[in-house]
Design an enzyme around this catalytic site. Structure first.
Site, short mmCIF file in Angstrom:
data_model
loop_
_atom_site.label_atom_id
_atom_site.label_comp_id
_atom_site.label_asym_id
_atom_site.label_seq_id
_atom_site.Cartn_x
_atom_site.Cartn_y
_atom_site.Cartn_z
N TYR A 136 0.93 -1.28 0.07
CA TYR A 136 0.00 0.04 0.10
C TYR A 136 0.93 1.00 0.04
O TYR A 136 1.54 1.40 0.89
CB TYR A 136 -0.95 0.03 1.21
N LYS A 148 -1.96 -1.39 -3.72
CA LYS A 148 -2.88 -0.30 -3.72
C LYS A 148 -1.82 0.88 -3.77
O LYS A 148 -1.15 1.06 -3.04
CB LYS A 148 -3.59 -0.31 -2.43
#
Length: 310
Positions: free
Chosen positions: A134, A163
């Site tokens: 992330y 992400k």
């Protein structure tokens, strides 16, 4: 690794005393599954993870797995700025039976690229679960470079996805170009869902999908079947709803919006604060005007599409 097209970064429901509301969690999960979520992230930023204790996170992991009952994948947010603590949380999540973990870049202590590489490798090596990285520089103060992401994807077999909330399409393009074909990138910015698809993103890890998950699925499906014009039209109508979900520090707006559609999620924990009356009215007006229009638009364009293929 493919977790679907729309992954919801799920809020954590709290009761009137500020405790995790387990019954509301079950109902929220059912709502998300019924409204377009292909997977959910539990105990991420939107889930107010910084305010949750290890014990609360462990219970959330366990209950979320139980309530989803295998219907969709569960991704546990186990990232923190301590490598040791991230390993501990990841092992708790694995014991709870989650399908994958999501690890944010370490915040506040601001490691360099080598530090981030070793952090992610150490945590990933401690588990057999698939790992989603992330990258969220706006919250953590560090940016995971495309080269570092590519090295992790190449060197660590269970690092399978990222992400990316950098908001930088050029950076996303570089990540997709440098990583293996089975490594997936998900946008972390709702309003970049459609643009990110155009450079090769797999989908979106979304906050707005609590409210417009079905509509976001329709937009993505239109783009993937080659109807870019329809997808763009839906995108333009969805963006004001997405903006409303971030009109105040998240997740206060989306929790207010959930209450407006009769989904119980409670308030937020300090240091987050609930919406003011004016902020709440803004969210209400956007939902009232946009949701009705968007859903009518989808029905109309579906009819047109069916006429074409028939």
């Amino acid at each position: 690794m493919n977790f679907g097209k729309v992954i919801t970064a799920m809020v954590t429901p709290f009761d009137e005393n500020g405790n995790v509301d387990t019954l509301a969690l079950r109902d929220l999960i059912n709502h998300l599954i019924a409204n377009g979520s292909d997977a959910i992230v539990v105990s991420g930023t939107t889930g107010e993870a910084p305010t949750l204790s290890h014990e609360e996170k462990a219970a959330l992991f366990k209950n979320t797995v139980q309530f989803t009952c295998g219907r969709i994948p569960v991704i546990a947010g186990t990232g923190t700025n301590s490598t040791h603590a991230a390993v501990e949380l990841t092992l708790l999540a694995e014991q709870a039976g989650v399908d994958a973990v999501m690890l944010s870049t370490p915040y506040y202590n601001k490691p360099n690229q080598q530090g981030m590489y070793l952090h992610f490798k150490t945590v990933a090596d401690a588990t057999s679960l698939p790992v989603m990285l992330y990258n969220v520089p706006g919250r953590t103060g560090v940016h995971l470079n495309a080269d570092t992401t590519a090295a992790l994807a190449s060197d660590v077999t269970n690092i399978k996805s990222i992400k990316d909330a950098s908001g930088d399409l050029d950076h996303m393009t570089a990540v997709i170009s440098l990583t293996p074909d089975d490594f997936t990138l998900y946008s972390g910015d709702d309003s970049l869902t459609l643009p990110s698809l155009s450079v090769g993103a797999e989908g979106i890890v979304s906050v707005s999908s609590h409210i417009i998950g079905t509509e976001m699925q329709a937009m993505i499906a239109a783009y993937n079947r080659g109807d870019a014009k329809y997808a763009a039209k839906l995108h333009r109508e969805l963006v004001p709803v997405m903006e409303a979900m971030f009109s105040a520090p998240s997740p206060a707006p989306v929790k207010a919006a959930l209450r407006m559609i009769d989904v119980k999620a409670g308030s937020v924990r300090l240091p987050m604060t609930p919406l003011t009356a004016e902020e709440e009215q803004l969210v209400f007006q956007v939902l009232q005007h946009k949701l009705i229009f968007i859903r009518c638009l989808i029905k109309q364009l579906k009819k047109q599409f069916l006429k074409v293929i028939n």
